[in-house]
Design a protein around this motif. Structure first.
Motif, PDB file in Angstrom:
ATOM      1  N   GLU A 208      46.117  70.770  73.974  1.00  0.00           N
ATOM      2  CA  GLU A 208      46.354  71.909  73.247  1.00  0.00           C
ATOM      3  C   GLU A 208      45.382  73.056  73.839  1.00  0.00           C
ATOM      4  O   GLU A 208      44.283  72.867  74.383  1.00  0.00           O
ATOM      5  CB  GLU A 208      45.716  71.501  71.950  1.00  0.00           C
ATOM      6  CG  GLU A 208      46.785  70.787  71.191  1.00  0.00           C
ATOM      7  CD  GLU A 208      46.209  70.560  69.689  1.00  0.00           C
ATOM      8  OE1 GLU A 208      45.326  71.169  69.236  1.00  0.00           O
ATOM      9  OE2 GLU A 208      46.739  69.760  69.050  1.00  0.00           O
ATOM     10  N   GLU A 222      50.766  73.812  72.238  1.00  0.00           N
ATOM     11  CA  GLU A 222      50.687  72.411  72.677  1.00  0.00           C
ATOM     12  C   GLU A 222      51.478  72.502  74.199  1.00  0.00           C
ATOM     13  O   GLU A 222      52.461  72.852  74.230  1.00  0.00           O
ATOM     14  CB  GLU A 222      51.236  71.331  71.835  1.00  0.00           C
ATOM     15  CG  GLU A 222      51.051  70.093  72.337  1.00  0.00           C
ATOM     16  CD  GLU A 222      51.782  69.149  71.362  1.00  0.00           C
ATOM     17  OE1 GLU A 222      51.033  68.572  70.647  1.00  0.00           O
ATOM     18  OE2 GLU A 222      53.116  69.128  71.136  1.00  0.00           O
ATOM     19  N   ARG A 242      54.594  74.827  73.375  1.00  0.00           N
ATOM     20  CA  ARG A 242      55.117  74.665  71.876  1.00  0.00           C
ATOM     21  C   ARG A 242      54.232  75.306  71.007  1.00  0.00           C
ATOM     22  O   ARG A 242      53.092  75.098  71.118  1.00  0.00           O
ATOM     23  CB  ARG A 242      55.435  73.180  71.547  1.00  0.00           C
ATOM     24  CG  ARG A 242      55.882  73.104  70.183  1.00  0.00           C
ATOM     25  CD  ARG A 242      56.109  71.679  69.624  1.00  0.00           C
ATOM     26  NE  ARG A 242      57.204  71.154  70.627  1.00  0.00           N
ATOM     27  CZ  ARG A 242      57.506  69.827  70.413  1.00  0.00           C
ATOM     28  NH1 ARG A 242      57.022  68.973  69.842  1.00  0.00           N
ATOM     29  NH2 ARG A 242      58.511  69.573  71.405  1.00  0.00           N
ATOM     30  N   ILE A 244      52.119  76.072  68.233  1.00  0.00           N
ATOM     31  CA  ILE A 244      51.785  75.152  66.765  1.00  0.00           C
ATOM     32  C   ILE A 244      50.943  75.718  65.877  1.00  0.00           C
ATOM     33  O   ILE A 244      50.127  75.325  65.137  1.00  0.00           O
ATOM     34  CB  ILE A 244      50.897  73.956  67.493  1.00  0.00           C
ATOM     35  CG1 ILE A 244      49.790  74.384  68.047  1.00  0.00           C
ATOM     36  CG2 ILE A 244      51.962  72.972  68.552  1.00  0.00           C
ATOM     37  CD1 ILE A 244      48.730  73.378  68.699  1.00  0.00           C
ATOM     38  N   GLU A 246      51.961  77.106  63.003  1.00  0.00           N
ATOM     39  CA  GLU A 246      52.398  76.607  61.626  1.00  0.00           C
ATOM     40  C   GLU A 246      51.528  75.413  61.391  1.00  0.00           C
ATOM     41  O   GLU A 246      50.979  75.118  60.166  1.00  0.00           O
ATOM     42  CB  GLU A 246      53.870  76.358  61.203  1.00  0.00           C
ATOM     43  CG  GLU A 246      54.163  76.222  60.091  1.00  0.00           C
ATOM     44  CD  GLU A 246      55.490  76.112  59.976  1.00  0.00           C
ATOM     45  OE1 GLU A 246      56.113  75.407  58.766  1.00  0.00           O
ATOM     46  OE2 GLU A 246      56.325  76.584  60.810  1.00  0.00           O
ATOM     47  N   ARG A 247      51.618  74.482  62.423  1.00  0.00           N
ATOM     48  CA  ARG A 247      50.880  73.221  62.409  1.00  0.00           C
ATOM     49  C   ARG A 247      49.411  73.290  62.222  1.00  0.00           C
ATOM     50  O   ARG A 247      48.833  72.717  61.215  1.00  0.00           O
ATOM     51  CB  ARG A 247      51.264  72.184  63.526  1.00  0.00           C
ATOM     52  CG  ARG A 247      50.875  70.707  63.442  1.00  0.00           C
ATOM     53  CD  ARG A 247      51.106  69.890  64.689  1.00  0.00           C
ATOM     54  NE  ARG A 247      50.192  70.281  65.381  1.00  0.00           N
ATOM     55  CZ  ARG A 247      50.299  69.731  66.877  1.00  0.00           C
ATOM     56  NH1 ARG A 247      51.417  69.136  67.273  1.00  0.00           N
ATOM     57  NH2 ARG A 247      49.221  70.021  67.800  1.00  0.00           N
ATOM     58  N   LYS A 248      48.906  74.295  62.907  1.00  0.00           N
ATOM     59  CA  LYS A 248      47.371  74.582  62.775  1.00  0.00           C
ATOM     60  C   LYS A 248      47.045  75.230  61.402  1.00  0.00           C
ATOM     61  O   LYS A 248      46.152  74.738  60.861  1.00  0.00           O
ATOM     62  CB  LYS A 248      47.088  75.539  63.875  1.00  0.00           C
ATOM     63  CG  LYS A 248      46.826  74.890  65.348  1.00  0.00           C
ATOM     64  CD  LYS A 248      45.474  74.142  65.373  1.00  0.00           C
ATOM     65  CE  LYS A 248      45.327  73.683  66.713  1.00  0.00           C
ATOM     66  NZ  LYS A 248      43.930  72.708  66.727  1.00  0.00           N
ATOM     67  N   ASN A 249      48.071  75.944  60.888  1.00  0.00           N
ATOM     68  CA  ASN A 249      47.755  76.365  59.430  1.00  0.00           C
ATOM     69  C   ASN A 249      47.848  75.028  58.573  1.00  0.00           C
ATOM     70  O   ASN A 249      46.910  75.103  57.596  1.00  0.00           O
ATOM     71  CB  ASN A 249      48.576  77.422  59.240  1.00  0.00           C
ATOM     72  CG  ASN A 249      48.525  78.820  60.090  1.00  0.00           C
ATOM     73  OD1 ASN A 249      47.178  78.836  60.333  1.00  0.00           O
ATOM     74  ND2 ASN A 249      49.505  79.552  60.304  1.00  0.00           N
ATOM     75  N   VAL A 250      48.920  74.384  58.766  1.00  0.00           N
ATOM     76  CA  VAL A 250      48.768  73.193  57.969  1.00  0.00           C
ATOM     77  C   VAL A 250      47.481  72.354  57.881  1.00  0.00           C
ATOM     78  O   VAL A 250      47.041  71.863  56.930  1.00  0.00           O
ATOM     79  CB  VAL A 250      50.227  72.603  58.125  1.00  0.00           C
ATOM     80  CG1 VAL A 250      50.127  71.094  57.449  1.00  0.00           C
ATOM     81  CG2 VAL A 250      51.614  73.397  57.702  1.00  0.00           C
ATOM     82  N   GLU A 251      47.231  71.897  59.314  1.00  0.00           N
ATOM     83  CA  GLU A 251      45.996  71.084  59.636  1.00  0.00           C
ATOM     84  C   GLU A 251      44.845  71.803  58.817  1.00  0.00           C
ATOM     85  O   GLU A 251      44.114  71.191  58.484  1.00  0.00           O
ATOM     86  CB  GLU A 251      45.934  71.054  60.802  1.00  0.00           C
ATOM     87  CG  GLU A 251      46.927  70.047  61.473  1.00  0.00           C
ATOM     88  CD  GLU A 251      46.727  69.891  62.938  1.00  0.00           C
ATOM     89  OE1 GLU A 251      45.813  70.444  63.815  1.00  0.00           O
ATOM     90  OE2 GLU A 251      47.518  69.282  63.656  1.00  0.00           O
ATOM     91  N   ASP A 352      59.977  65.433  51.193  1.00  0.00           N
ATOM     92  CA  ASP A 352      60.064  66.377  52.575  1.00  0.00           C
ATOM     93  C   ASP A 352      61.416  67.452  52.361  1.00  0.00           C
ATOM     94  O   ASP A 352      61.760  67.376  51.287  1.00  0.00           O
ATOM     95  CB  ASP A 352      60.304  65.639  53.661  1.00  0.00           C
ATOM     96  CG  ASP A 352      61.300  64.580  53.821  1.00  0.00           C
ATOM     97  OD1 ASP A 352      62.447  65.015  53.013  1.00  0.00           O
ATOM     98  OD2 ASP A 352      61.456  63.843  54.652  1.00  0.00           O
TER      99      ASP A 352
END
Length: 609
Positions: A208, A222, A242, A244, A246-251, A352
């Motif tokens: 990352e 990523e 890729r 990420i 959105e994933r970072k925000n979610v994390e 989901d």
């Protein structure tokens, strides 16, 4: 054929190249053995003029060979081309056909050439072209940005459209740049080491980092690398990027929520779609006394249930999990030390994007103190209602009975006052005396009932039941002898009951004397005293063969005050009423089974708690 021609044929045969020719003057056609082998005809097959065209696959291939042959004949144009054919055995092959022409006086008299099977080579070419198309399709439609880097120079040599969307560069701007331009200065060394490491290992790797767009915006990505490949002595590395964000925000949000959930005072547990534990916070673990390893993979009901846990509530929870529904409930649980606690919770399913339940979140709190207060208040209300009912009934009894006696005495006094005859007045004194005695008796009974209902906290004591029954039999020995009743006592010598001794003595005396009072004149009287024990009570049975009662007619008033049913002169209708009150004061009860003319069985339930 000349020797030179023979040598040529042998050379062609060695190279597996077929020879064919068509004599236009004689309209004859010649195929050598290689050509026949390619077309999968027999060695003795004799081709006729025009046979060759039929082997070319219908459509574009046949039309093209026909056009080329026609042009060769008319214009003398040689050709070299590749075609798809269908052999005599219906197999698809690819061939390379070379055609040359011979002329006389500017007229084509013969066409001849070679015929070579290139099926393997063409299949490889087709597969390669298909792979290239697939690769191009994958590259262009991939969700990831794909960048190909020259490992020697670090220059970007190719990329897909996603690369332009991610970096903000145009296609004409990105190709030809050094890859380091895509990364912030503080990340360039890290990325350079990453790429260098990939060249040494030559395997798949994921890391990352951040991409810097052409507008200096930093985007978390990523980055993954494939294996290196070499073309024309140049080594290239394919890198996949890729986004990420959105994933970072979610994390980040999950980390924050996890911190909040871990530190909140509410007890939180998360379970999978089957209800099995996957996480619990500190408050939940503290409340239940378990550690996380002890409950992972288990349903909360498997380690929280106890003897007093509501089966109905458990069923509601199981149905909510099965049907993936929300549920708010309060249930009595048991912690690791088997101590009770009331747990008020809200169970919520999580779905989901496809509507599939992925987990359950249960948020709750310990409400033991408030629940115990609620239960205590409910108990007090129940006791109050019972006492109010008893008070109402007692007030009714007092009002009715004392008023009756008072009215009777008042009436006698009125008669005495209105009479002038002294002898007549004296005759009413006995009636007045009898009335006052009955009033005194009623007041005595009422005082006894008040005492019973008031003294609910008298200490119970363990006593041997058989001994107490024998004492009552001894006290009534004269009456028992005169009535000729047979009393059997099946109580074990060592059976103890915890009771208020005075109340038990009164209860036993009432039930034995009732069996004597209401014995049947038609048969020898028997009273059998037995017992049974269940989870909550010690039950003493008094079974007689006396007159019995019609319970359908009198069952609702058998334990009422002043209720008599057989017209006995000595019946007062107070004994069973007092017995019932005494048992209730000891948290017990009395029941009766009876059939008119056959006898009765009275069951007294002694509460040992």
């Amino acid at each position: 054929m000349t020797n030179k021609h023979d040598i040529y044929l042998k050379a062609a045969e060695s190279a597996k190249i077929g020879i064919w020719e068509s004599d236009l003057e004689t309209n004859s056609l010649y195929w050598d053995s290689i050509t026949k082998h390619i077309l999968e005809v027999s060695d003795d097959f004799q081709p006729e003029y025009g046979d060759g065209i039929g082997f070319y696959s219908k459509g574009e291939n046949r039309e093209r060979i026909s056009a080329l042959i026609e042009k060769a004949i008319k214009e003398g144009a040689s050709f070299n081309d590749k075609f798809q054919i269908t052999t005599a055995k219906n197999n698809i092959k690819y061939v390379e056909c070379i055609c040359r022409v011979e002329t006389k006086k500017d007229k084509v008299v013969r066409i001849l050439g070679t015929f070579q099977d290139i099926t393997k080579e063409q299949n490889l070419i087709n597969e390669l072209e298909l792979s290239v198309k697939k690769f191009s399709s994958i590259i262009s439609s991939a969700n990831d940005a794909i960048i190909i880097i020259d490992t020697l120079t670090g220059i970007i040599t190719d990329c897909n459209s996603r690369s332009y969307e991610l970096t903000g560069y145009k296609s004409t701007e990105l190709v030809g740049l050094h890859n380091s331009i895509l990364f912030p200065i503080e990340k360039r060394k890290e990325v350079r080491l990453f790429l260098s490491n990939q060249l040494k290992k030559d395997n798949h790797f994921v890391n990352e980092t951040y991409i810097k767009t052409n507008t200096d915006q930093l985007i978390p990505v990523e980055v993954a690398s494939g294996k290196k490949f070499t073309v024309d002595n140049h080594t290239y590395l394919v890198c996949f990027f890729r986004n990420i964000s959105e994933r970072k925000n979610v994390e980040d949000n999950l980390n924050m929520l996890s911190l909040v959930a871990s530190e909140t005072s509410d007890a939180i547990i998360i379970a999978d779609p089957n209800g099995e534990t996957i996480w619990a916070n500190k408050a939940y673990l503290k409340l239940t006394g378990f550690n996380l390893d002890e409950i992972l993979g288990k349903t909360p009901r498997s380690f929280l249930n106890g003897p007093e846990t509501s089966l109905m509530t458990i069923d509601e929870i199981n149905k909510a999990i099965l049907n993936k529904k929300c549920l708010k409930t309060t249930i009595l649980n048991y912690n690791k030390q088997k101590e009770k606690f009331w747990y008020e919770s809200s169970i919520t399913p999580v779905f989901d994007n496809q509507g599939i339940c992925t987990k359950f979140i249960c948020v709750g709190r310990d409400v033991t103190i408030s629940k115990e207060k609620e239960l205590e208040l409910r108990r007090i209300l129940d006791v109050t209602n019972i006492q109010n009912d008893k008070l109402f009934n007692f007030a009714h009894i007092v009002s009715h009975n004392i008023r009756s006696h008072a009215s009777n005495l008042s009436m006698i006094l009125d008669i005495m006052e209105s009479s002038e005859d002294v002898t007549e007045k004296l005759s009413y004194i006995d009636m007045f005396k009898e009335g006052t005695e009955k009033l005194s008796e009623t007041i005595e009974y009422l005082n006894e009932i008040i005492t019973i209902q008031k003294n609910t906290n008298i200490d119970k004591k363990p006593i041997f039941l058989k001994n107490e029954i024998e004492k009552v039999k001894k006290a009534l020995s004269k009456v028992i002898l005169e009535s000729r009743i047979e009393i059997t006592n099946a109580i074990p010598d060592n059976l103890t009951v915890t009771v208020i001794p005075a109340y038990l003595d009164s209860i036993l005396l009432n039930l034995v004397t009732n069996a004597i009072k209401y014995k049947s004149p038609k048969r020898r009287s028997i009273l059998e005293i037995g017992y049974e024990i269940n989870e909550h009570y010690t039950i003493i049975n008094f079974k007689d063969n006396g007159l019995g009662l019609d319970l359908n007619k009198n069952g609702h008033k058998i334990f009422g005050m002043y209720k008599t049913f057989h017209g006995n002169d000595d019946a007062r209708g107070i004994g069973l009423f007092i017995t019932k009150n005494q048992l209730e004061a000891m948290k017990g009860k009395i029941e009766v089974e009876s059939e008119e003319g056959l006898g009765s069985t009275f069951k007294i339930y002694l509460n040992e708690k």
